[in-house]
Write a protein that holds these residues in place. Sequence first.
Motif, PDB file in Angstrom:
ATOM      1  N   CYS A 111      58.978  -2.268  25.238  1.00 26.14           N
ATOM      2  CA  CYS A 111      58.103  -3.343  25.727  1.00 26.14           C
ATOM      3  C   CYS A 111      58.133  -4.602  24.872  1.00 26.14           C
ATOM      4  O   CYS A 111      57.424  -5.569  25.161  1.00 26.14           O
ATOM      5  N   GLU A 112      58.873  -4.593  23.770  1.00 28.93           N
ATOM      6  CA  GLU A 112      59.062  -5.757  22.897  1.00 28.93           C
ATOM      7  C   GLU A 112      57.810  -6.142  22.106  1.00 28.93           C
ATOM      8  O   GLU A 112      57.714  -7.249  21.575  1.00 28.93           O
ATOM      9  N   GLN A 113      56.847  -5.248  22.016  1.00 32.74           N
ATOM     10  CA  GLN A 113      55.687  -5.520  21.164  1.00 32.74           C
ATOM     11  C   GLN A 113      56.119  -5.503  19.690  1.00 32.74           C
ATOM     12  O   GLN A 113      56.857  -4.605  19.272  1.00 32.74           O
ATOM     13  N   GLU A 114      55.664  -6.487  18.906  1.00 34.77           N
ATOM     14  CA  GLU A 114      56.008  -6.540  17.488  1.00 34.77           C
ATOM     15  C   GLU A 114      55.312  -5.411  16.741  1.00 34.77           C
ATOM     16  O   GLU A 114      54.101  -5.226  16.875  1.00 34.77           O
ATOM     17  N   LEU A 115      56.079  -4.652  15.951  1.00 39.42           N
ATOM     18  CA  LEU A 115      55.561  -3.460  15.295  1.00 39.42           C
ATOM     19  C   LEU A 115      55.553  -3.553  13.774  1.00 39.42           C
ATOM     20  O   LEU A 115      54.549  -3.263  13.127  1.00 39.42           O
ATOM     21  N   GLN A 133      53.511  -0.085   6.291  1.00 37.28           N
ATOM     22  CA  GLN A 133      52.421  -0.404   7.202  1.00 37.28           C
ATOM     23  C   GLN A 133      52.971  -1.170   8.408  1.00 37.28           C
ATOM     24  O   GLN A 133      54.000  -1.832   8.313  1.00 37.28           O
ATOM     25  N   PRO A 134      52.294  -1.067   9.552  1.00 38.42           N
ATOM     26  CA  PRO A 134      52.684  -1.866  10.723  1.00 38.42           C
ATOM     27  C   PRO A 134      52.167  -3.292  10.597  1.00 38.42           C
ATOM     28  O   PRO A 134      51.374  -3.596   9.706  1.00 38.42           O
ATOM     29  N   ILE A 135      52.599  -4.156  11.480  1.00 41.11           N
ATOM     30  CA  ILE A 135      52.133  -5.543  11.487  1.00 41.11           C
ATOM     31  C   ILE A 135      50.626  -5.603  11.684  1.00 41.11           C
ATOM     32  O   ILE A 135      49.934  -6.410  11.067  1.00 41.11           O
ATOM     33  N   ASP A 136      50.111  -4.740  12.537  1.00 39.59           N
ATOM     34  CA  ASP A 136      48.676  -4.661  12.810  1.00 39.59           C
ATOM     35  C   ASP A 136      48.358  -3.218  13.180  1.00 39.59           C
ATOM     36  O   ASP A 136      49.186  -2.538  13.798  1.00 39.59           O
ATOM     37  N   GLU A 137      47.183  -2.756  12.792  1.00 40.82           N
ATOM     38  CA  GLU A 137      46.800  -1.379  13.094  1.00 40.82           C
ATOM     39  C   GLU A 137      46.766  -1.102  14.587  1.00 40.82           C
ATOM     40  O   GLU A 137      46.956   0.040  15.021  1.00 40.82           O
ATOM     41  N   LYS A 138      46.548  -2.139  15.388  1.00 40.21           N
ATOM     42  CA  LYS A 138      46.388  -1.959  16.828  1.00 40.21           C
ATOM     43  C   LYS A 138      47.714  -1.786  17.567  1.00 40.21           C
ATOM     44  O   LYS A 138      47.715  -1.428  18.748  1.00 40.21           O
ATOM     45  N   VAL A 139      48.840  -2.039  16.927  1.00 36.17           N
ATOM     46  CA  VAL A 139      50.116  -1.987  17.650  1.00 36.17           C
ATOM     47  C   VAL A 139      50.696  -0.579  17.716  1.00 36.17           C
ATOM     48  O   VAL A 139      51.683  -0.349  18.429  1.00 36.17           O
ATOM     49  N   VAL A 140      50.127   0.354  16.979  1.00 38.56           N
ATOM     50  CA  VAL A 140      50.624   1.727  17.001  1.00 38.56           C
ATOM     51  C   VAL A 140      49.486   2.702  17.292  1.00 38.56           C
ATOM     52  O   VAL A 140      48.321   2.420  17.045  1.00 38.56           O
ATOM     53  N   GLY A 141      49.871   3.863  17.839  1.00 43.10           N
ATOM     54  CA  GLY A 141      48.913   4.927  18.094  1.00 43.10           C
ATOM     55  C   GLY A 141      49.400   6.203  17.429  1.00 43.10           C
ATOM     56  O   GLY A 141      50.575   6.307  17.026  1.00 43.10           O
ATOM     57  N   PHE A 142      48.524   7.184  17.309  1.00 42.33           N
ATOM     58  CA  PHE A 142      48.859   8.425  16.599  1.00 42.33           C
ATOM     59  C   PHE A 142      48.400   9.647  17.398  1.00 42.33           C
ATOM     60  O   PHE A 142      47.442   9.579  18.162  1.00 42.33           O
ATOM     61  N   ARG A 143      49.101  10.744  17.195  1.00 39.32           N
ATOM     62  CA  ARG A 143      48.650  12.039  17.712  1.00 39.32           C
ATOM     63  C   ARG A 143      49.330  13.143  16.915  1.00 39.32           C
ATOM     64  O   ARG A 143      50.388  12.935  16.302  1.00 39.32           O
ATOM     65  N   ASN A 144      48.740  14.310  16.929  1.00 39.62           N
ATOM     66  CA  ASN A 144      49.293  15.447  16.191  1.00 39.62           C
ATOM     67  C   ASN A 144      50.540  15.987  16.881  1.00 39.62           C
ATOM     68  O   ASN A 144      50.575  16.141  18.101  1.00 39.62           O
ATOM     69  N   ASP A 145      51.544  16.275  16.074  1.00 35.16           N
ATOM     70  CA  ASP A 145      52.794  16.851  16.565  1.00 35.16           C
ATOM     71  C   ASP A 145      52.889  18.276  16.015  1.00 35.16           C
ATOM     72  O   ASP A 145      53.008  18.483  14.802  1.00 35.16           O
ATOM     73  N   TRP A 146      52.871  19.276  16.911  1.00 35.27           N
ATOM     74  CA  TRP A 146      52.844  20.690  16.507  1.00 35.27           C
ATOM     75  C   TRP A 146      54.203  21.374  16.688  1.00 35.27           C
ATOM     76  O   TRP A 146      54.290  22.598  16.623  1.00 35.27           O
ATOM     77  N   HIS A 156      53.446   6.224  17.984  1.00 33.36           N
ATOM     78  CA  HIS A 156      53.994   5.647  19.213  1.00 33.36           C
ATOM     79  C   HIS A 156      53.483   4.219  19.398  1.00 33.36           C
ATOM     80  O   HIS A 156      52.491   3.806  18.790  1.00 33.36           O
ATOM     81  N   CYS A 157      54.150   3.476  20.239  1.00 33.86           N
ATOM     82  CA  CYS A 157      53.758   2.099  20.544  1.00 33.86           C
ATOM     83  C   CYS A 157      52.457   2.127  21.345  1.00 33.86           C
ATOM     84  O   CYS A 157      52.334   2.863  22.325  1.00 33.86           O
TER      85      CYS A 157
END
Length: 212
Positions: A111-115, A133-146, A156-157
């Motif tokens: 999607c070309e969002q700056e990361l 660190q990312p450019i901004d905390e809001k540009v990335v998301g997190f989840r547990n990988d099992w 993830h974006c």
Amino acid sequence: MIIEDEFLKFFGALPMKTRLHMHLTAAVLFSGFLLGLMPAVIHADDTSAAEKQDAAASQAEPAYQPLSKIELRRKLNRMQYDVTQNEATEPAFRNKYWDNKKAGTYRCIVCEQELFDSKTKFKSGTGWPSFYQPIDEKVVGFRNDWRLIYTRIEVHCSRCGAHLGHVFDDGPEPTGKRYCMNSASLDFVEAGKTDKNQSATGSSASKDAKQD
């Protein structure tokens, strides 16, 4: 002038109480006139503000429209698709940006969002591009990988949900984080260059990608 003189004579002949009453009446009428104008003025200001908001909204960036699976397969090469859509991992030391030292910005390949900014990139020795660190905390998301025998934090974006990599707690200061990313999930824009400047590079990269 004659009418004005006659009026002054008539007004001066009136009792003081009557003249005061006339002054007060005139003041009240004038105040009512001004109050009657205020709603129109306020309404005009509100309309102006609304017009400004509409103009700003029309110039705002349009909402991101997710690509379909078919569109993604057309846009991405096989490795890019597997990484961003199926959470695959590209080979270490055999990817595009692991040793990239140029200044610039890393964007989401989908999607070309700056990361990430190249200023936060560091040599991790892992064989994948790493950032503290990312450019901004809001540009990335997190989840547990099992998927492994231990839990990892998947990154993830935040805009399109594309898988980027994982984050670990063994990075350098000031954050102590290591965002271990896949080059296949990123698109690098060199500092001082626009998308037009990089169009030729992007075309050649796309040709190379189709060979994967």
